[in-house]
Design an enzyme around this catalytic site. Structure first.
Site, PDB file in Angstrom:
ATOM      1  N   ILE A 183     -21.194 -29.611 -44.206  1.00 26.78           N
ATOM      2  CA  ILE A 183     -21.245 -29.913 -45.638  1.00 26.78           C
ATOM      3  C   ILE A 183     -21.134 -31.422 -45.794  1.00 26.78           C
ATOM      4  CG2 ILE A 183     -20.246 -29.495 -47.911  1.00 26.78           C
ATOM      5  CD1 ILE A 183     -18.894 -27.023 -46.839  1.00 26.78           C
ATOM      6  N   HIS A 184     -22.092 -32.027 -46.533  1.00 26.02           N
ATOM      7  CA  HIS A 184     -22.020 -33.470 -46.705  1.00 26.02           C
ATOM      8  C   HIS A 184     -22.441 -33.949 -48.087  1.00 26.02           C
ATOM      9  CE1 HIS A 184     -26.332 -33.030 -46.026  1.00 26.02           C
ATOM     10  NE2 HIS A 184     -26.503 -34.243 -46.510  1.00 26.02           N
ATOM     11  N   ARG A 185     -23.096 -33.109 -48.871  1.00 28.25           N
ATOM     12  CA  ARG A 185     -23.596 -33.577 -50.167  1.00 28.25           C
ATOM     13  C   ARG A 185     -22.438 -33.819 -51.139  1.00 28.25           C
ATOM     14  NH1 ARG A 185     -28.988 -33.543 -50.361  1.00 28.25           N
ATOM     15  NH2 ARG A 185     -30.043 -32.374 -48.718  1.00 28.25           N
TER      16      ARG A 185
ATOM     17  N   ASP B 149     -25.455 -27.543 -46.097  1.00 27.72           N
ATOM     18  CA  ASP B 149     -26.161 -28.023 -47.298  1.00 27.72           C
ATOM     19  C   ASP B 149     -27.207 -29.061 -46.886  1.00 27.72           C
ATOM     20  OD1 ASP B 149     -24.571 -30.213 -46.715  1.00 27.72           O
ATOM     21  OD2 ASP B 149     -23.456 -30.196 -48.604  1.00 27.72           O
TER      22      ASP B 149
END
Length: 372
Positions: free
Chosen positions: A209-211, A283
């Site tokens: 997850i990075h957004r 994501d």
């Protein structure tokens, strides 16, 4: 003909590796194809050491514009100034090759075009139709001034047709990221922590997850993690997490002996994890392509995707950004009801060859590319 190949982040280098390998193969057949590999410095990645380039069998960039840091506007300006200075103090290439949808892609395309240089965009035409994504703006701006469009799918080609791009300038070549994955799949390697965490093939979930809309909302990421823990039986969860995100997560007081936060992984190590995971929850757009090729179930924590073929053809499902929406998909996964998926057309390891062949055809009046 003189080529500039632009890359601004680690995924860019992974994608252009296939083009560089194809150029090398052409050279073995008597062509003299040279290029200038330019790193804008948009992203600094400590894993992108000399070993990274050695693993991908590509040269280190001849030029680094060192334009990293700052806001998106500051970064865009720094890249444009750096590339403009390079062109004004050296030479203007005949074709500037940009790839993907990062800030460097858009910034260098603009500078090249204003310098009367032709622009070739690899991974052109993909669309999320979500203007809240900086990447979507980068795609739209880049494709509005591109001369030669290399697409990964027919859907991307159709998007460009609708935009009004002449069919003669659109080339459906396939996916260079898959070229690189195929080329290095036999070299994927266990990360150092594999034995320490006692991981077993197909007995763990890989989470990325990075957004900002996911990681900056503390309650959302906490709910994501809790839903995953509550609906994944006794499977371990491996989460390569950047330091900034890790600091946010540590404030949430989530305790579990099945959840492991690890450092961001190198290309060979990350894809080893992806290949052997029971499923990937992400994501990221690029990860959905890799899991589609590898046949690994993928759950995407987004409301839209610029890669619909990973859903209509591949193993990916679009979950949305509501944590509770994960529950039925996890149940389906653990009930053994996940779809099998297939590999999209021309994701066959030959995209780089097709791109170089088309560049030679574009320059058919000259036998050689000449450069530095």
């Amino acid at each position: 003909m003189i080529l500039d190949i632009i890359a601004g982040a680690r995924p860019n280098f992974i994608k252009i590796a296939a083009v560089i390998h194809a150029i090398n193969e052409r050279n073995k057949k008597g062509y003299i194809i040279k290029y200038r590999l330019i790193h804008t410095g948009q992203h600094y990645d400590k894993n992108m050491s000399e070993n990274f380039f050695t693993q991908l069998n590509i040269p280190k960039p001849q030029i680094n514009l060192n334009a990293g840091g700052g806001t998106q506007a500051e970064q865009t300006g720094a890249i444009m100034l750096g590339y403009e200075k390079l062109l004004s103090t050296t030479f203007v290439p005949n074709i500037c090759i940009v790839v993907g949808d990062v800030t460097s892609t858009m910034a260098c395309a603009i500078v090249a075009k204003k310098a009367l240089c032709k622009v070739a965009h690899i991974e052109a035409g993909i669309r999320s139709n979500d203007l809240s994504m900086p990447e979507e703006i980068n795609r739209l701006v880049t494709d509005s001034i591109t001369d030669y469009f290399f697409t990964t799918t027919l859907t991307a080609s159709n998007n460009l047709n609708v935009q009004g791009v002449a069919a003669k300038n659109i080339f459906f070549v396939g996916n260079t990221m898959i070229d690189t994955l195929m080329n290095f799949r036999n070299k994927l390697s266990k990360p150092k922590f594999w034995n320490e965490l006692k991981l077993e093939k197909k007995k763990f979930l890989l989470l990325t997850i990075h957004r900002p809309n996911n990681v900056d909302d503390k309650m959302r990421i906490k709910q994501y993690l809790q839903v995953i823990l509550d609906n994944s039986k006794d499977y371990k969860i491996v989460f390569p997490v950047h330091p900034r995100t890790k600091q946010i997560i540590h404030t949430l007081n989530i305790e579990s002996n099945r959840l492991f936060f690890v450092e961001p992984q190198g290309y060979l190590q990350f894809n080893y994890l992806a290949q052997h995971a029971f499923a990937v929850i992400t994501d990221s757009g690029g990860v959905t392509e890799e899991t589609t090729y590898m046949g690994v179930p993928c759950l995407t924590l987004r409301d839209n995707t610029e890669r619909p073929e990973t859903i209509t053809i591949g193993t990916n499902e679009l979950i949305g950004t509501t944590p509770e929406s994960l529950m039925p998909y996890l149940q389906k996964l653990f009930d053994g009801q996940w779809k099998k998926g297939a590999i999209p057309e021309k994701w066959d390891g030959k995209a780089g060859e097709r791109i170089v062949s088309k560049l030679l055809e574009i320059n058919k009046n000259e036998k050689y590319f000449s450069c530095l």
